[in-house]
Design a protein around this motif. Structure first.
Motif, PDB file in Angstrom:
ATOM      1  N   GLU A   1       0.836  -1.177   0.000  1.00 31.79           N
ATOM      2  CA  GLU A   1       0.000   0.000   0.000  1.00 31.79           C
ATOM      3  C   GLU A   1       0.881   1.241   0.000  1.00 31.79           C
ATOM      4  O   GLU A   1       1.834   1.334   0.768  1.00 31.79           O
ATOM      5  CB  GLU A   1      -0.913  -0.003   1.219  1.00 31.79           C
ATOM      6  CG  GLU A   1      -1.866   1.161   1.284  1.00 31.79           C
ATOM      7  CD  GLU A   1      -2.789   1.088   2.485  1.00 31.79           C
ATOM      8  OE1 GLU A   1      -2.663   0.124   3.273  1.00 31.79           O
ATOM      9  OE2 GLU A   1      -3.632   1.982   2.636  1.00 31.79           O
ATOM     10  N   VAL A   2       0.543   2.199  -0.843  1.00 31.49           N
ATOM     11  CA  VAL A   2       1.294   3.446  -0.921  1.00 31.49           C
ATOM     12  C   VAL A   2       1.051   4.261   0.345  1.00 31.49           C
ATOM     13  O   VAL A   2      -0.099   4.514   0.725  1.00 31.49           O
ATOM     14  CB  VAL A   2       0.896   4.259  -2.156  1.00 31.49           C
ATOM     15  CG1 VAL A   2       1.565   5.628  -2.136  1.00 31.49           C
ATOM     16  CG2 VAL A   2       1.263   3.499  -3.415  1.00 31.49           C
ATOM     17  N   GLN A   3       2.138   4.667   0.994  1.00 32.62           N
ATOM     18  CA  GLN A   3       2.046   5.502   2.176  1.00 32.62           C
ATOM     19  C   GLN A   3       3.106   6.589   2.125  1.00 32.62           C
ATOM     20  O   GLN A   3       4.254   6.331   1.789  1.00 32.62           O
ATOM     21  CB  GLN A   3       2.226   4.683   3.456  1.00 32.62           C
ATOM     22  CG  GLN A   3       1.077   3.746   3.756  1.00 32.62           C
ATOM     23  CD  GLN A   3       1.220   3.080   5.105  1.00 32.62           C
ATOM     24  OE1 GLN A   3       2.301   2.632   5.482  1.00 32.62           O
ATOM     25  NE2 GLN A   3       0.124   3.031   5.852  1.00 32.62           N
ATOM     26  N   LEU A   4       2.706   7.800   2.467  1.00 31.68           N
ATOM     27  CA  LEU A   4       3.616   8.917   2.603  1.00 31.68           C
ATOM     28  C   LEU A   4       3.221   9.685   3.852  1.00 31.68           C
ATOM     29  O   LEU A   4       2.115  10.226   3.915  1.00 31.68           O
ATOM     30  CB  LEU A   4       3.570   9.830   1.379  1.00 31.68           C
ATOM     31  CG  LEU A   4       3.973   9.204   0.041  1.00 31.68           C
ATOM     32  CD1 LEU A   4       2.737   8.849  -0.773  1.00 31.68           C
ATOM     33  CD2 LEU A   4       4.867  10.145  -0.748  1.00 31.68           C
ATOM     34  N   GLN A   5       4.113   9.726   4.824  1.00 28.90           N
ATOM     35  CA  GLN A   5       3.820  10.333   6.112  1.00 28.90           C
ATOM     36  C   GLN A   5       4.706  11.555   6.339  1.00 28.90           C
ATOM     37  O   GLN A   5       5.931  11.432   6.398  1.00 28.90           O
ATOM     38  CB  GLN A   5       4.018   9.325   7.237  1.00 28.90           C
ATOM     39  CG  GLN A   5       3.063   8.143   7.173  1.00 28.90           C
ATOM     40  CD  GLN A   5       3.194   7.229   8.369  1.00 28.90           C
ATOM     41  OE1 GLN A   5       3.965   7.489   9.293  1.00 28.90           O
ATOM     42  NE2 GLN A   5       2.435   6.145   8.369  1.00 28.90           N
ATOM     43  N   ALA A   6       4.064  12.700   6.473  1.00 31.34           N
ATOM     44  CA  ALA A   6       4.772  13.948   6.732  1.00 31.34           C
ATOM     45  C   ALA A   6       4.946  14.162   8.230  1.00 31.34           C
ATOM     46  O   ALA A   6       4.055  13.847   9.021  1.00 31.34           O
ATOM     47  CB  ALA A   6       4.023  15.118   6.113  1.00 31.34           C
ATOM     48  N   SER A   7       6.077  14.733   8.610  1.00 34.38           N
ATOM     49  CA  SER A   7       6.351  15.035  10.002  1.00 34.38           C
ATOM     50  C   SER A   7       7.300  16.225  10.084  1.00 34.38           C
ATOM     51  O   SER A   7       7.858  16.659   9.079  1.00 34.38           O
ATOM     52  CB  SER A   7       6.952  13.823  10.725  1.00 34.38           C
ATOM     53  OG  SER A   7       8.201  13.463  10.156  1.00 34.38           O
ATOM     54  N   GLY A   8       7.493  16.746  11.284  1.00 38.96           N
ATOM     55  CA  GLY A   8       8.443  17.821  11.505  1.00 38.96           C
ATOM     56  C   GLY A   8       7.841  19.196  11.672  1.00 38.96           C
ATOM     57  O   GLY A   8       8.579  20.166  11.892  1.00 38.96           O
ATOM     58  N   GLY A   9       6.534  19.311  11.577  1.00 41.61           N
ATOM     59  CA  GLY A   9       5.893  20.597  11.761  1.00 41.61           C
ATOM     60  C   GLY A   9       5.948  21.043  13.215  1.00 41.61           C
ATOM     61  O   GLY A   9       6.327  20.291  14.109  1.00 41.61           O
ATOM     62  N   GLY A  10       5.555  22.283  13.435  1.00 38.41           N
ATOM     63  CA  GLY A  10       5.557  22.828  14.774  1.00 38.41           C
ATOM     64  C   GLY A  10       5.283  24.311  14.760  1.00 38.41           C
ATOM     65  O   GLY A  10       4.860  24.871  13.745  1.00 38.41           O
ATOM     66  N   LEU A  11       5.535  24.940  15.886  1.00 36.95           N
ATOM     67  CA  LEU A  11       5.334  26.375  16.053  1.00 36.95           C
ATOM     68  C   LEU A  11       6.669  27.084  15.970  1.00 36.95           C
ATOM     69  O   LEU A  11       7.624  26.724  16.669  1.00 36.95           O
ATOM     70  CB  LEU A  11       4.668  26.659  17.400  1.00 36.95           C
ATOM     71  CG  LEU A  11       4.473  28.117  17.791  1.00 36.95           C
ATOM     72  CD1 LEU A  11       3.524  28.804  16.815  1.00 36.95           C
ATOM     73  CD2 LEU A  11       3.952  28.214  19.216  1.00 36.95           C
ATOM     74  N   VAL A  12       6.748  28.101  15.119  1.00 33.43           N
ATOM     75  CA  VAL A  12       7.975  28.853  14.938  1.00 33.43           C
ATOM     76  C   VAL A  12       7.640  30.323  14.748  1.00 33.43           C
ATOM     77  O   VAL A  12       6.563  30.661  14.249  1.00 33.43           O
ATOM     78  CB  VAL A  12       8.782  28.303  13.734  1.00 33.43           C
ATOM     79  CG1 VAL A  12       8.015  28.510  12.434  1.00 33.43           C
ATOM     80  CG2 VAL A  12      10.165  28.916  13.656  1.00 33.43           C
ATOM     81  N   GLN A  13       8.543  31.195  15.144  1.00 35.82           N
ATOM     82  CA  GLN A  13       8.346  32.622  14.967  1.00 35.82           C
ATOM     83  C   GLN A  13       8.702  33.047  13.546  1.00 35.82           C
ATOM     84  O   GLN A  13       9.442  32.363  12.841  1.00 35.82           O
ATOM     85  CB  GLN A  13       9.195  33.414  15.963  1.00 35.82           C
ATOM     86  CG  GLN A  13       8.782  33.244  17.412  1.00 35.82           C
ATOM     87  CD  GLN A  13       9.614  34.087  18.354  1.00 35.82           C
ATOM     88  OE1 GLN A  13      10.737  34.456  18.054  1.00 35.82           O
ATOM     89  NE2 GLN A  13       9.053  34.392  19.516  1.00 35.82           N
ATOM     90  N   CYS A  22       9.281  13.485   4.886  1.00 37.56           N
ATOM     91  CA  CYS A  22       8.234  12.660   4.290  1.00 37.56           C
ATOM     92  C   CYS A  22       8.775  11.253   4.127  1.00 37.56           C
ATOM     93  O   CYS A  22       9.641  11.013   3.283  1.00 37.56           O
ATOM     94  CB  CYS A  22       7.803  13.237   2.942  1.00 37.56           C
ATOM     95  SG  CYS A  22       6.643  12.208   2.019  1.00 37.56           S
ATOM     96  N   ALA A  23       8.274  10.333   4.925  1.00 43.24           N
ATOM     97  CA  ALA A  23       8.686   8.936   4.857  1.00 43.24           C
ATOM     98  C   ALA A  23       7.770   8.176   3.913  1.00 43.24           C
ATOM     99  O   ALA A  23       6.551   8.170   4.096  1.00 43.24           O
ATOM    100  CB  ALA A  23       8.656   8.308   6.248  1.00 43.24           C
ATOM    101  N   ALA A  24       8.357   7.540   2.912  1.00 41.14           N
ATOM    102  CA  ALA A  24       7.583   6.874   1.867  1.00 41.14           C
ATOM    103  C   ALA A  24       7.752   5.362   1.927  1.00 41.14           C
ATOM    104  O   ALA A  24       8.804   4.841   2.306  1.00 41.14           O
ATOM    105  CB  ALA A  24       8.004   7.390   0.494  1.00 41.14           C
ATOM    106  N   SER A  25       6.704   4.655   1.522  1.00 43.56           N
ATOM    107  CA  SER A  25       6.756   3.200   1.422  1.00 43.56           C
ATOM    108  C   SER A  25       5.661   2.724   0.472  1.00 43.56           C
ATOM    109  O   SER A  25       4.720   3.455   0.179  1.00 43.56           O
ATOM    110  CB  SER A  25       6.591   2.544   2.800  1.00 43.56           C
ATOM    111  OG  SER A  25       5.325   2.846   3.365  1.00 43.56           O
ATOM    112  N   GLY A  26       5.799   1.492  -0.008  1.00 41.69           N
ATOM    113  CA  GLY A  26       4.768   0.889  -0.828  1.00 41.69           C
ATOM    114  C   GLY A  26       4.892   1.146  -2.318  1.00 41.69           C
ATOM    115  O   GLY A  26       3.988   0.767  -3.071  1.00 41.69           O
TER     116      GLY A  26
END
Length: 125
Positions: A1-13, A22-26
């Motif tokens: 199964e195609v999966q793409l998971q984004a991460s690393g967001g947050g609060l910044v000035q 973006c971690a990809a698999s499948g």
């Protein structure tokens, strides 16, 4: 199964930096263009940047040029978006996805078939 998971967001000035992953698999990772997209409340999901991995060619929306850098690591099957000089108007949920034929610069997100949940970036004034 195609999966793409984004991460690393947050609060910044304003003026700060973040690096999204973006971690990809499948799927065959380096056989496809990968794009970053974002969606702010009340707005359409817009294209931000893409990388054509077979040729290491990159594309940027006008809003991202000069501030954002897209890159990839085939060994880790990960695409990155380095965001510098962030502005409040960059606030959005950011998604990564397969960019069909590298065409999202022209078609936006309308032909993207697989979406992850995205990661929230908030830039304060």
């Amino acid at each position: 199964e195609v999966q793409l998971q984004a991460s690393g967001g947050g609060l910044v000035q304003t003026g700060g930096s973040l690096r999204l992953s973006c971690a990809a698999s499948g799927f065959t990772f380096d056989g496809y263009a990968i794009g970053w997209f974002r969606q702010a409340p009340g707005n359409e999901r817009e294209w931000v940047s893409s990388i054509i991995q077979s040729d290491d060619i990159t594309y940027y929306a006008d809003s991202a040029k000069g501030r954002f850098t897209i890159s990839s690591d085939n060994a880790k099957k990960t695409v990155y978006l380095q965001m510098n000089s962030l502005k409040p108007e960059d606030t959005a949920v950011y998604y990564c996805a397969i960019d069909p034929n590298g065409s999202s610069w022209k078609h936006g997100s309308r032909y993207v078939d697989y979406w992850g949940q995205g990661t929230l970036v908030t830039v304060s004034s």
